[in-house]
Design a protein around this motif. Structure first.
Motif, short mmCIF file in Angstrom:
data_model
loop_
_atom_site.label_atom_id
_atom_site.label_comp_id
_atom_site.label_asym_id
_atom_site.label_seq_id
_atom_site.Cartn_x
_atom_site.Cartn_y
_atom_site.Cartn_z
N GLU A 187 39.90 35.67 26.77
CA GLU A 187 38.56 35.12 27.07
C GLU A 187 38.26 35.22 28.56
O GLU A 187 37.17 35.62 28.96
N GLU A 188 39.24 34.85 29.37
CA GLU A 188 39.03 34.87 30.82
C GLU A 188 38.72 36.28 31.30
O GLU A 188 37.77 36.51 32.04
N LEU A 189 39.56 37.25 30.85
CA LEU A 189 39.39 38.61 31.35
C LEU A 189 38.07 39.23 30.90
O LEU A 189 37.40 39.91 31.68
N GLU A 190 37.71 39.01 29.64
CA GLU A 190 36.44 39.58 29.16
C GLU A 190 35.28 39.03 29.97
O GLU A 190 34.37 39.76 30.34
N GLY A 191 35.34 37.74 30.26
CA GLY A 191 34.27 37.12 31.04
C GLY A 191 34.24 37.64 32.47
O GLY A 191 33.19 38.04 32.98
N LEU A 192 35.41 37.67 33.10
CA LEU A 192 35.47 38.04 34.52
C LEU A 192 35.17 39.51 34.77
O LEU A 192 34.66 39.88 35.82
N ALA A 193 35.52 40.35 33.80
CA ALA A 193 35.37 41.79 34.02
C ALA A 193 33.93 42.27 33.84
O ALA A 193 33.59 43.38 34.21
N HIS A 194 33.11 41.41 33.26
CA HIS A 194 31.72 41.78 33.01
C HIS A 194 31.00 42.08 34.33
O HIS A 194 30.99 41.25 35.22
N GLY A 195 30.44 43.27 34.44
CA GLY A 195 29.63 43.59 35.61
C GLY A 195 30.42 43.99 36.85
O GLY A 195 29.83 44.27 37.88
N VAL A 196 31.77 44.03 36.76
CA VAL A 196 32.51 44.48 37.95
C VAL A 196 32.60 46.01 37.93
O VAL A 196 32.47 46.66 36.90
N ASP A 197 32.82 46.58 39.11
CA ASP A 197 32.89 48.04 39.23
C ASP A 197 34.29 48.58 39.07
O ASP A 197 34.49 49.75 38.76
N GLN A 211 38.50 49.37 28.49
CA GLN A 211 37.94 50.36 27.56
C GLN A 211 36.67 49.83 26.92
O GLN A 211 35.69 50.56 26.75
N LYS A 212 36.69 48.55 26.57
CA LYS A 212 35.54 47.96 25.88
C LYS A 212 34.30 47.93 26.80
O LYS A 212 33.20 48.22 26.37
N LEU A 213 34.53 47.56 28.08
CA LEU A 213 33.39 47.43 29.00
C LEU A 213 33.13 48.70 29.82
O LEU A 213 32.16 48.78 30.56
N GLY A 214 34.03 49.68 29.70
CA GLY A 214 33.84 50.92 30.46
C GLY A 214 34.08 50.76 31.96
O GLY A 214 33.45 51.44 32.76
N VAL A 215 34.99 49.86 32.33
CA VAL A 215 35.30 49.64 33.75
C VAL A 215 36.65 50.26 34.08
O VAL A 215 37.64 50.00 33.40
N PRO A 216 36.73 51.10 35.12
CA PRO A 216 38.03 51.69 35.48
C PRO A 216 39.02 50.63 35.97
O PRO A 216 38.60 49.60 36.50
N THR A 240 45.75 55.66 37.57
CA THR A 240 44.34 55.27 37.56
C THR A 240 43.73 55.59 36.20
O THR A 240 43.80 56.74 35.74
N ILE A 241 43.19 54.58 35.55
CA ILE A 241 42.66 54.76 34.20
C ILE A 241 41.12 54.69 34.21
O ILE A 241 40.53 53.68 34.57
N ILE A 242 40.51 55.82 33.86
CA ILE A 242 39.05 55.91 33.81
C ILE A 242 38.64 56.02 32.35
O ILE A 242 38.97 57.02 31.69
N PRO A 243 37.94 55.02 31.81
CA PRO A 243 37.54 55.07 30.40
C PRO A 243 36.79 56.36 30.06
O PRO A 243 36.01 56.85 30.87
N PRO A 295 43.84 59.32 29.74
CA PRO A 295 44.56 58.51 28.75
C PRO A 295 44.54 57.06 29.21
O PRO A 295 44.41 56.79 30.41
N CYS A 296 44.67 56.12 28.27
CA CYS A 296 44.74 54.71 28.67
C CYS A 296 46.21 54.28 28.67
O CYS A 296 47.10 55.06 28.35
#
Lengths: 339, 67
Positions: A108-118, A138-143, A158-161, A165-166
Motif C-alpha cells: 500500500e505504501e509503495l503504490e501510494g508513494l510511487a504515484h506521479g514520481v519520475d 511495472q504497474k505505474l510505468g516508473v523506471p 536499471t529497469i525501464i518498464p 527485462p524486469c
C-alpha cells in the motif's frame, strides 16, 4: 542568482536545459541506510525538485561507519533515519522539497508513494521489498534502479518498464537466505561505487538521455579487483508475471506478503501488524513502566529493554525485536509485552 | 580446461563440463547468478545444458540484497 549548479551545467550532456529538467523532477528513494544516504545526498546536491525518502528504521552506532548523512547525536537519540536525513539534506540544499516517511515500504505504501514520481531508487536491504517495488514500477510505468552491496561486492541494474527485462525476469524467483544478511560486513567504498552507478543512471533518466543508459547488469568486487558487465536483454520474458503480456503483478497480492522479516545482519525481527494501526506511545509507556525492564520514548518511537531483548515500537504499529533472529521467539515477546 | 572468468584466466578441473558444474565448482550454485559465455547471456535452464569449451570467456554476476 548564485552559481550553485554551474559545474553541472558546464557538463555538456546535462547543460542548462538538463539542469532545468532535474529541478522539475520527483524521485523516490526506498530505504535510507547506506545506499539511500548516498543517493539522497547526490540528488539533493544535484538540485532535484522533490525527493521522497522512506525508511522503517532508526539510526544506530553501527550505521555511522558508512551511512553518510548520520551523526553520533542521531544514534544517541535513536532518531528515525528519515528524520535525521531530512534535516541534513535540507541543510545541504534548502530549495529541495524533501518528504520524510517513517514506514515499512510495503504494497500500500509503495503504490501510494510511487504515484506521479519520475524515478525510484532502490536502497533497500531485502528482496521482498524489491519484488514489490518491481511490480509497482511495472504497474505505474516508473523506471527504477536496482542497487545492492555486501562486503567489497556491489551490483546494479536499471529497469525501464516496457524496454528492459524486469527484476523477476532476471531472478526468476525471490532469492532465499544468505543474500540479504550482511554477515560478511560491508565497507563504504562498495556503497559509494553502487551509489555512483545508480546516480549516473539517475541523472541520465532525469535529463531524458535514455540512449546513454548503461543497459547492462554491472557488478564489481573492489577487494578482488574485479569488474563485470552482462548484456541481459535476452532474459526479458514475454511470459513474465510482472512485466509480460499477461501480467498479474504477483508481488502486489496479499498472499505474497510476509508480516515478519528478519533484518539484515541485525539480530532483529520486524513484526508488522496485518492492519494499519496507530499506536499511542504515551499510553504504552505508562503500561510498560509497571513491568520489569527499561522504557525510553522519543516523539517517534518507544524502546523497551527487558533482559537481553529490546523491543522498539513505532507509531505505525511496527515493532523491531532486537536480540533474536528467531521469528517465533520475536512473536512471543511481541505478544507478551504488547498484547 | 583453461577459461577466462570475469577477466581472469583459470584452469577448471576435468569434471567441470556444463555451466552448472562450474557454478558448483565455485560454490555459488545456490546463489542467484547470471552467466554470460562469449558475449551471450544464458537463461537459468541453459546452465544445465551449456557445455564449456577451452578459452571460453565467462562472466558471472551474482545477486546480493544488502544496502
Amino acid at each position: 542568482m548564485n552559481h550553485r549548479y554551474s559545474r553541472q551545467e558546464l557538463f555538456s550532456p546535462i547543460g542548462k536545459a538538463g539542469q532545468q529538467q532535474i529541478s522539475t523532477k520527483h524521485t523516490l528513494i526506498i530505504g535510507m541506510g547506506a545506499l539511500g544516504s548516498g543517493s539522497a545526498e547526490a540528488l539533493v546536491r544535484a538540485g532535484i525538485g522533490q525527493l521522497t525518502i522512506v525508511d522503517r528504521d532508526y539510526v544506530e552506532w553501527s550505521n555511522l561507519q558508512r551511512q553518510q548523512l548520520y551523526t553520533e547525536e542521531d544514534a544517541i537519540n535513536r532518531l528515525p533515519k528519515v528524520i535525521a536525513a531530512k534535516s541534513r539534506l535540507t541543510a545541504i540544499n534548502s530549495s529541495v522539497e524533501v518528504k520524510a516517511i517513517i514506514a515499512d515500504a510495503s504494497v500500500e505504501e509503495l503504490e501510494g508513494l510511487a504515484h506521479g514520481v519520475d524515478l525510484i531508487i532502490d536502497a533497500t536491504d531485502n528482496f521482498e521489498t524489491r519484488m514489490i517495488l518491481n511490480d509497482v514500477s511495472q504497474k505505474l510505468g516508473v523506471p527504477w534502479i536496482y542497487g545492492a552491496c555486501v562486503g567489497s561486492y556491489g551490483i546494479s541494474y536499471t529497469i525501464i518498464p516496457e524496454k528492459t527485462p524486469c527484476l523477476v525476469c532476471l531472478l526468476e524467483n525471490v532469492p532465499l537466505g544468505g543474500l540479504t544478511c550482511d554477515t560478511a560486513g560491508i565497507i563504504s567504498p562498495s556503497v559509494n561505487m553502487v551509489v555512483s552507478h545508480q546516480m549516473s543512471e539517475a541523472l541520465k533518466i532525469l535529463v531524458g538521455d535514455f540512449d546513454s543508459l548503461r543497459k547492462k547488469l554491472v557488478s564489481f568486487d573492489l577487494w578482488k579487483n574485479q569488474f563485470s558487465e552482462i548484456q541481459v536483454d535476452r532474459l526479458k520474458k514475454s511470459s513474465c508475471q510482472s512485466c509480460g503480456t499477461e501480467r498479474t503483478y504477483p508481488y502486489l497480492s496479499f498472499e505474497n506478503q510476509t508480516k515478519t522479516a528478519v533484518l539484515c545482519g541485525r539480530d532483529s525481527v520486524q513484526i508488522r501488524p496485518s492492519v494499519l494501526i496507530e499506536r499511542d506511545l504515551e499510553t504504552l509507556e505508562r503500561l510498560l513502566a509497571n513491568h520489569e525492564g527499561v522504557v525510553q520514548r522519543n516523539p517517534y518511537l518507544l524502546s523497551y529493554t527487558v533482559s537481553q531483548h529490546r523491543l522498539v515500537v513505532f507509531k505505525d504499529g511496527r515493532v523491531l525485536v532486537h536480540g533474536t533472529k528467531d521469528i517465533s521467539e520475536a512473536k512471543a515477546l511481541y505478544h507478551r509485552y504488547l498484547g | 580446461m583453461g577459461v577466462v572468468v570475469n577477466g581472469e584466466f583459470m584452469e577448471l578441473p576435468e569434471r567441470v563440463v556444463f555451466v552448472s558444474d562450474m557454478l558448483r565448482h565455485f560454490d555459488i550454485h545456490e546463489k542467484v547468478v547470471v552467466v554470460e559465455i562469449n558475449g551471450e547471456v544464458l537463461t537459468r535452464v541453459e546452465h544445465q545444458s551449456t557445455r564449456l569449451s577451452e578459452k571460453d570467456r565467462i562472466e558471472i554476476v551474482h545477486f546480493v540484497g544488502g544496502g
